[in-house]
Design an enzyme around this catalytic site. Structure first.
Site, PDB file in Angstrom:
ATOM      1  N   LEU A 160      58.819 -20.010  88.937  1.00  0.00           N
ATOM      2  CA  LEU A 160      59.969 -20.876  89.223  1.00  0.00           C
ATOM      3  C   LEU A 160      61.195 -20.081  89.685  1.00  0.00           C
ATOM      4  O   LEU A 160      61.648 -19.182  88.991  1.00  0.00           O
ATOM      5  CB  LEU A 160      60.325 -21.686  87.971  1.00  0.00           C
ATOM      6  CG  LEU A 160      61.542 -22.623  88.116  1.00  0.00           C
ATOM      7  CD1 LEU A 160      61.270 -23.737  89.100  1.00  0.00           C
ATOM      8  CD2 LEU A 160      61.958 -23.163  86.765  1.00  0.00           C
ATOM      9  N   ASP A 161      61.727 -20.441  90.836  1.00  0.00           N
ATOM     10  CA  ASP A 161      62.954 -19.833  91.378  1.00  0.00           C
ATOM     11  C   ASP A 161      62.849 -18.315  91.498  1.00  0.00           C
ATOM     12  O   ASP A 161      63.843 -17.601  91.427  1.00  0.00           O
ATOM     13  CB  ASP A 161      64.176 -20.180  90.496  1.00  0.00           C
ATOM     14  CG  ASP A 161      64.442 -21.669  90.478  1.00  0.00           C
ATOM     15  OD1 ASP A 161      64.040 -22.352  91.428  1.00  0.00           O
ATOM     16  OD2 ASP A 161      65.033 -22.146  89.507  1.00  0.00           O
ATOM     17  N   ASP A 162      61.645 -17.820  91.637  1.00  0.00           N
ATOM     18  CA  ASP A 162      61.483 -16.366  91.642  1.00  0.00           C
ATOM     19  C   ASP A 162      60.798 -15.838  92.901  1.00  0.00           C
ATOM     20  O   ASP A 162      60.392 -14.686  92.960  1.00  0.00           O
ATOM     21  CB  ASP A 162      60.723 -15.932  90.378  1.00  0.00           C
ATOM     22  CG  ASP A 162      60.893 -14.445  90.140  1.00  0.00           C
ATOM     23  OD1 ASP A 162      62.013 -13.946  90.316  1.00  0.00           O
ATOM     24  OD2 ASP A 162      59.882 -13.788  89.813  1.00  0.00           O
TER      25      ASP A 162
END
Lengths: 292, 292, 292, 292
Positions: free
Chosen positions: A235-237
């Site tokens: 996530l969001d990485d």
């Protein structure tokens, strides 16, 4: 004349520029723009070459272009395998087929559609998919197919199946998450490696996850940011493509941050999409090389 | 190992990258970083190549390096004349000899000296010249020769002659005007083409000439700027190297602009100097190519 | 509850804050936000107060609000004349009536319409006027009246008469020139003092006049800018409201500057419009105070 | 004439501006600059007033000034307690006594000393404390006492005791950590609430802790940042005063980030120090109000 982009990454070694440019020259190609990058730490080499089959080719038929590009591919193949290159060859005459996913916030979608209609984004927007109905009229205005696929805890699995079938049937090459507030499954993400672009409304890695403007307000930061990145299963990485920030002050409450952030989101998402469509981005590890 | 920079500009034509990189490869050179630029409008080609004589050369003697570089020069000469190239070959082991001129405002000078002492600026600062005495102690602190050459309407001619003799005797290769408030004669400027860097305290071409912060305040702009540029005989009109701006508001009076501007001046001047010393800048017409 | 904005400018003297805030307090007003500015050089005082008739007024009828505001006006009148104040009192419940003028480039118009539709711009867009037809569909999509008034050398006088009649009949309070490429007559401008907002595609005062991106490219600047300002009879010389810049490089040709500039134009124009509509701007001389 | 700053924070309620400005007016004070902020969410009111005892006071003796300020304090006391105000009254004629702590990196120190010497920072730098010797010559150049207090795991406790005694004996009012790479104990921090300013070399809250430029490089961000903040007992988590960022690209390796970051660190630290010295900052919760 037709323009093509060659994107390469491989282990660094002597003579790479000489051999690639020599091959292009030998094929009568005209280099319009070339850029290289070496990561000396990891021993990697990256190259982007924009070239046309022939500089005097205004009069040349597209069949002739096809022949030159085909010939180049043939001869490049053996060089590439000798030098362990991963490579892509794109022709600007091919417009990638794009799907835009959004929820009820339309600022990124409206921005992308306006940019597309004014010629800034070289692609074909094949469909707009949303779990809400707000985007329907806008899609209609720009003459783009709209598909409403509601997502609820119970319909989640079916909804994603429906999305996948749709993308497959439309031969989608790039998915843009224009403030689509649902999390995609690992399986979905795995089908589109380095081909799903998301915008996150914070300066990553600060404020990962939900409600980043609230978190920014609570922390009392003096700048807010937005980040566009390729989606990976973390996530969001995923690899960051672009970021930008805007100055705020103690006077700005959460709604002010949200309003100012909208401008940042539009900018960083549209830049990422344009660079992707112009074949300027190479991913490696969890990073990007963005050729300018 | 020794690193060299080759800077080229010439009429654009097919195969330039291939031939230059091929030549380097043939000489056993290792390209560390290469960048090209084509001005399609003017039909010009620009290239910067950072290379070392041999990638496995850690153990190689500097004599061997000299040989390789000499051999490269020999073979490059004929290619260059065939292709009508203007070119420069710089070795990073040579630190250019620099003179800094300043008046009574010391912020740019102090900044340059600190950066130099911490290794940011690869050069030898041979002298500081000023028409005031304020810089004397600072020069002494950094162990740099200081020369006070007063300039008055009646001594102007003599003063410049003195400056010229000084620079000649010290074999100065770059002159930095770190807020030196005197105008140099055409004759002086002509001796140092693309080798005098000035900082002007406005966003050029706005507010050319004296007292730009006052002019900015009068006009009511919302951003102030600073510009570093090569000096030519036209006042404040030489090729721009770098610019930056800062936001101001109606609250800022002239002294506030001056204070904020100091930060901009330091930044744009030091960047220009560093890029010049790293041989990243090519001038053409009244513009610069700055390779990153 | 109803919110009002009081804008004041007057010669500076002791006790102004005390007397204005004392008067508001005496009337039972609740100050939500107050900001002052003093120009010590010119001896001028500026104040903006956002206030509501009563803090516990959620339940209070709008009639009661009207009474409080009317009473305030009455008592303020005598203070104002005693202290030589110029003042304006605006109620947020009144949405100013706006006309947008544009030509064939729609990026600023599309941006303003989207922002308006998402609630960012508290106004009523009464009409879109253009000398081209490109904006017609967009106007229809947002349900806004569109008037096509062609302007040619021979019809110029008639066209402007037609525009004026239209604005008068629609009781327009603010005219936005969203890349409207025609010059308005002095007479037209005089009718809307500090009520015509234009966007100029350069960092003023650099590159006044036509084709500023071409001029910027020719000069070789490293940043391009955009400026929003009130229109006065001097071309591109009215009070500046907002400016912003973007970094460019030698790689960017004129079309790149134009594309990047569009983002700047949207930002600086939409900010200026929003600030105007929120009654944050006071003009004095050729400058603006923009209260944040 | 003497100038004073009154800083207030208290629960929000009607009439605060009127009562404070009324009191000042009644005492014959001349308000030079006033600014307020209301946090409507938390119901808090903040105010900063810059005022002089009398506008026509050029000729007035400092004794008279003292009397006016003393009288103001007397009368303000009762208002303040009635309205539950926390307040501070500062006189610009008093220069706060400052200690600067640094390690072996001198860029922030050199910047602060130069700014101080050119009059940008209204304070008295009483001492420079370092666990290294690099700063000694620079301190001597500016005529500032230097104290070398080594810190090792075994001497840590003694070293801090020595620092504390030193600060106490010198009546230090502000401690600046100019890239001081040691962590202060809770006890030390508790003695200087909102009076220790640190610069952290990242855009907080991203990259808390050690080696933030390395972490930024690993994550592949496209902007790097720096943050100045008050030190609290939570590492890198105190109220943020100022932040700024710079654009980087895939070409920038860790040493490039460090070099570019130095410019950011200088800027954000020096701004924070200046604002603190001008009494522009109020802390509440874990945030700051910075009056401009």
């Amino acid at each position: 004349p037709e323009t093509a982009v060659l994107l390469i990454d491989c282990p660094d070694r002597k003579g790479l520029v000489a051999r690639v440019s020599g091959l292009l020259y030998g094929q009568g190609a005209n280099i319009l723009h070339a850029d290289q990058h070496q990561d000396h730490e990891l021993g990697l080499f990256f190259m982007r070459v924009e070239w046309s089959p022939d500089s005097s080719a205004n009069a040349v038929s597209s069949t002739a272009n096809n022949d030159v590009i085909f010939a180049f591919k043939q001869s490049f193949q053996s060089l590439a395998s000798e030098l362990q290159m991963r490579w892509q060859l794109h022709r600007f005459s091919h417009k990638p087929r794009v799907a835009i996913f959004c929820s009820q916030y339309l600022h990124c979608l409206a921005d992308l559609l306006h940019r597309h209609s004014s010629g800034e984004l070289p692609c074909e927007i094949a469909i707009i998919v949303s779990n809400h109905r707000e985007a329907e009229l806008l899609a209609a205005f720009y003459g783009i197919r709209f598909e409403h696929i509601p997502v609820t805890p119970t319909t989640r699995v079916d909804a994603e199946q429906q999305q996948r079938d749709l993308l497959a049937s439309l031969q989608i090459e790039l998915v843009i998450l224009a403030r689509y507030m649902q999390i995609l499954t690992e399986d979905f993400v795995a089908r589109y490696p380095a081909a799903i672009i998301n915008v996150h409304h914070s300066f990553l890695p600060a404020f990962i996850g939900a409600r980043p403007y609230h978190a920014a307000h609570t922390r009392g930061v003096k700048l807010i940011g937005a980040t566009s990145h390729y989606v990976t299963t973390a996530l969001d990485d995923g690899p960051i493509i672009e970021q930008d920030v805007a100055r705020i002050s103690h006077r700005d409450q959460v709604p002010d941050l949200i309003a100012r952030g909208r401008d940042l989101e539009r900018i960083v998402l549209s830049r990422a999409v344009r660079w992707h469509l112009e074949h300027r981005i190479l991913c490696y590890g969890n990073k990007t090389v963005v050729f300018d």
